[in-house]
Scaffold this active site. Structure first.
Site, PDB file in Angstrom:
ATOM      1  N   ARG A 238      59.186  31.472 -14.542  1.00  0.00           N
ATOM      2  CA  ARG A 238      58.858  32.495 -13.553  1.00  0.00           C
ATOM      3  C   ARG A 238      59.845  33.631 -13.753  1.00  0.00           C
ATOM      4  O   ARG A 238      60.920  33.449 -14.332  1.00  0.00           O
ATOM      5  CB  ARG A 238      58.962  31.930 -12.133  1.00  0.00           C
ATOM      6  CG  ARG A 238      60.360  31.489 -11.769  1.00  0.00           C
ATOM      7  CD  ARG A 238      60.432  30.803 -10.406  1.00  0.00           C
ATOM      8  NE  ARG A 238      61.797  30.490 -10.064  1.00  0.00           N
ATOM      9  CZ  ARG A 238      62.200  29.353  -9.505  1.00  0.00           C
ATOM     10  NH1 ARG A 238      61.340  28.390  -9.246  1.00  0.00           N
ATOM     11  NH2 ARG A 238      63.463  29.170  -9.197  1.00  0.00           N
TER      12      ARG A 238
ATOM     13  N   LYS B  87      39.515  15.616  -9.179  1.00  0.00           N
ATOM     14  CA  LYS B  87      38.285  15.379  -9.931  1.00  0.00           C
ATOM     15  C   LYS B  87      38.639  14.818 -11.297  1.00  0.00           C
ATOM     16  O   LYS B  87      39.560  15.310 -11.945  1.00  0.00           O
ATOM     17  CB  LYS B  87      37.532  16.713 -10.097  1.00  0.00           C
ATOM     18  CG  LYS B  87      36.215  16.577 -10.797  1.00  0.00           C
ATOM     19  CD  LYS B  87      35.933  17.731 -11.766  1.00  0.00           C
ATOM     20  CE  LYS B  87      36.736  17.593 -13.039  1.00  0.00           C
ATOM     21  NZ  LYS B  87      36.400  18.577 -14.066  1.00  0.00           N
TER      22      LYS B  87
ATOM     23  N   ARG C 188       0.970  13.940   7.019  1.00  0.00           N
ATOM     24  CA  ARG C 188       1.652  14.183   8.288  1.00  0.00           C
ATOM     25  C   ARG C 188       3.164  14.374   8.124  1.00  0.00           C
ATOM     26  O   ARG C 188       3.832  14.846   9.034  1.00  0.00           O
ATOM     27  CB  ARG C 188       1.353  13.023   9.269  1.00  0.00           C
ATOM     28  CG  ARG C 188      -0.086  13.028   9.764  1.00  0.00           C
ATOM     29  CD  ARG C 188      -0.466  11.716  10.441  1.00  0.00           C
ATOM     30  NE  ARG C 188      -0.765  10.657   9.467  1.00  0.00           N
ATOM     31  CZ  ARG C 188      -1.192   9.437   9.807  1.00  0.00           C
ATOM     32  NH1 ARG C 188      -1.336   9.101  11.073  1.00  0.00           N
ATOM     33  NH2 ARG C 188      -1.440   8.529   8.877  1.00  0.00           N
TER      34      ARG C 188
ATOM     35  N   LEU D 126       0.854  -1.193   0.000  1.00  0.00           N
ATOM     36  CA  LEU D 126       0.000   0.000   0.000  1.00  0.00           C
ATOM     37  C   LEU D 126       0.887   1.239   0.000  1.00  0.00           C
ATOM     38  O   LEU D 126       1.589   1.487   0.970  1.00  0.00           O
ATOM     39  CB  LEU D 126      -0.874   0.027   1.253  1.00  0.00           C
ATOM     40  CG  LEU D 126      -1.801  -1.159   1.478  1.00  0.00           C
ATOM     41  CD1 LEU D 126      -2.587  -0.974   2.761  1.00  0.00           C
ATOM     42  CD2 LEU D 126      -2.759  -1.295   0.299  1.00  0.00           C
TER      43      LEU D 126
END
Ligand code: UD1
Ligand code: CA
Length: 455
Positions: A440, A351, A16, A9
């Site tokens: 750099r 990732k 509620r 069911l």
């Protein structure tokens, strides 16, 4: 063996719960309540299962797929009315039918099997599964006569004060002789406090017709708990959590504090793995043997092989191979695959990247869209610059390369094996084997200039 059918069911809106989500789709330990019920019915070897759906039917059907048949209850006129909706599918079948509510997620297959046996041995028309509730408020009560024979079920809202004092409750699970069930259903009315067609009235009707009605009293109330609101949902989670943790401890997993260890129903964990408190392991995660999962870790849909150590880190749809370690405070995002004996230290994010055996990524680094070989050293604060604002690009780093601290690798770029990137470089061109790349500005020291500065 007689034919066994089952009805779940699940058409009630669940007012509620005060939720936009259909009630039976609320989760208990990472699995919807209705899936818990279905899984246990499948285990009890019931082949003909019908789920009654109503408002929001598609969402339930998406979840359960072809594991069950469906019957639609357009208007929620009560549990008896719900069962009537299976008439076309079921009314002419022989055998027995078990009915279970989709909001009772803690029942086990063993209990369903015991109910069937009890019912069959007594040749009953109906057997109610009951339990003794410490606080029976809200449940239907089992009314027995002077000699203890079941007479009927009375709902909370229809019960007299005396009946409300009864602690034996209707768990909402029943076993019926299928044809007798449908014959009795055609006689129920909605003449009660809620104006609903109660399935529970079938019991009184069968009694009046001198059919055998019995009750099988289970001894574990927790298992029969119905979830009508969020308070009960939290309680059900706690019971299920305890059950899951006990299972894994019996299988050889150590838990420092099982009360604060949150493991979803479909997780698998190997022997001699130790789990500290405050750990959350969700979805279809699999963890191997001899792992150590430190406090505060959160692991979702990931695969962890053997001997892996995870300290206060978050993993989602990631994989860690044997002997690798991570943390504290690092994050593996979808499609991160960490090879054997790789070390990922603190404040790193990975990732959609593969990191080969023995590579070390110690501190404060972002690796996205990359393939890293074996035994590479990635210094502190390295950024794999994978996004140009429109597209993602890939970086390859060969075996035994050295990436100096605070470097940017601007993808697409290839860092050849055995090549060396000097600290502080922003790398835009690929390197060859044994190259040292330095990108750099040269340092200038201005003599005595510090004296002129305002500090
Ligand atoms: C029901 C029983 C009660 C029992 C309790 C056990 C009835 C009348 N009462 O009460 O005796 O102690 O379960 O947990 O059966 N549903 C439908 N269609 C409807 C109404 C409900 O499919 O029209 C479904 C709900 O989705 C739910 C189940 O039936 O899964 C039970 O309904 P609910 O409203 O929760 O009944 P309770 O008040 O808990
Ligand atoms: Ca209920």
């Amino acid at each position: 063996m007689t034919k066994r059918n089952a009805i779940i069911l699940a058409a009630g809106k669940g007012t509620r719960m005060r939720s936009k989500l259909y009630k039976v789709l609320h989760q208990v330990c990472g699995k919807t309540m209705v899936e818990h019920v279905l899984t246990q019915l499948e285990k009890a070897k019931i082949d003909n299962i019908i789920t009654i759906v109503g408002f929001g039917a598609e969402t339930v059907e998406q979840r359960l797929g072809h594991r069950t048949k469906y019957a639609l209850q357009e208007q929620q006129l009560g549990t008896g009315h719900a069962v009537m909706q299976t008439k076309n599918l079921l009314a002419n079948e022989d055998g027995e039918t078990i009915i279970v509510s989709g909001d009772t997620p803690l029942f086990t297959a063993e209990t369903f099997e015991k109910l069937f046996e009890y019912h069959e041995q007594r040749h009953a028309a109906a057997t109610i599964l009951t339990s003794i509730a410490p606080d029976p408020t809200g449940y239907g009560r089992i009314v027995r006569n002077d000699v203890g024979i079941v007479e009927r079920i009375v709902e909370q809202k229809d019960a007299t004060i005396q009946e409300q004092a009864i602690k034996e409750i209707n768990t909402g699970v029943y076993c019926f002789d299928n044809k007798k069930l449908f014959a009795a259903l055609s006689k129920i009315t909605n003449d009660n406090a809620q104006g609903e067609y109660y399935l529970t009235d079938v019991i009184g009707i069968l009694k009046q017709e001198n059919e055998i009605v019995t009750a099988y009293k289970m001894d574990n109330f927790d298992e029969s708990m119905g979830v009508n609101d969020r308070v009960a949902l939290a309680r059900a989670n706690k019971v299920m959590r305890n059950r899951i943790n006990t299972h894994w401890m019996r299988e050889g997993v150590s838990m420092i504090d099982p009360n604060t260890t949150y493991i979803d129903a479909d997780v698998k964990i190997g022997r001699d793995t130790v789990i500290e408190g405050g750990v959350v392991i969700k979805g279809h995660t699999e963890i191997g043997n001899d792992c150590y999962i430190g406090a505060g870790s959160r692991i979702i849909d990931s695969k962890i092989h053997d001997g892996v150590k995870i300290i206060s880190s978050t993993l989602q749809e990631a994989e860690m191979h044997n002997g690798s370690d991570i943390g504290p405070n690092s994050h593996l995002r979808p499609e991160a695959e960490i090879g054997e004996n790789v070390h990922i230290g603190n404040f790193c994010e990975v990732k959609k990247a593969y990191i080969g055996e023995g590579t070390k990524v110690g501190h404060l680094t972002y690796i996205g869209n990359a393939t890293l070989g074996k035994n590479i050293n990635v210094g502190c604060g390295v950024v794999f610059v994978n996004y140009d604002g429109t597209n993602k690009h890939h970086t390859n780093v060969g075996d035994h390369a050295f990436i100096g601290s605070n470097s940017n690798l601007v993808a697409p770029v290839n860092i050849a094996k055995d090549s060396f990137v000097a600290a502080g470089s922003t790398i835009t061109d690929s390197t060859e084997q044994y190259d040292m790349a330095i990108a750099r500005a040269r340092q200038v020291n201005k003599e005595n200039y510090a004296k002129k500065l305002p500090w």
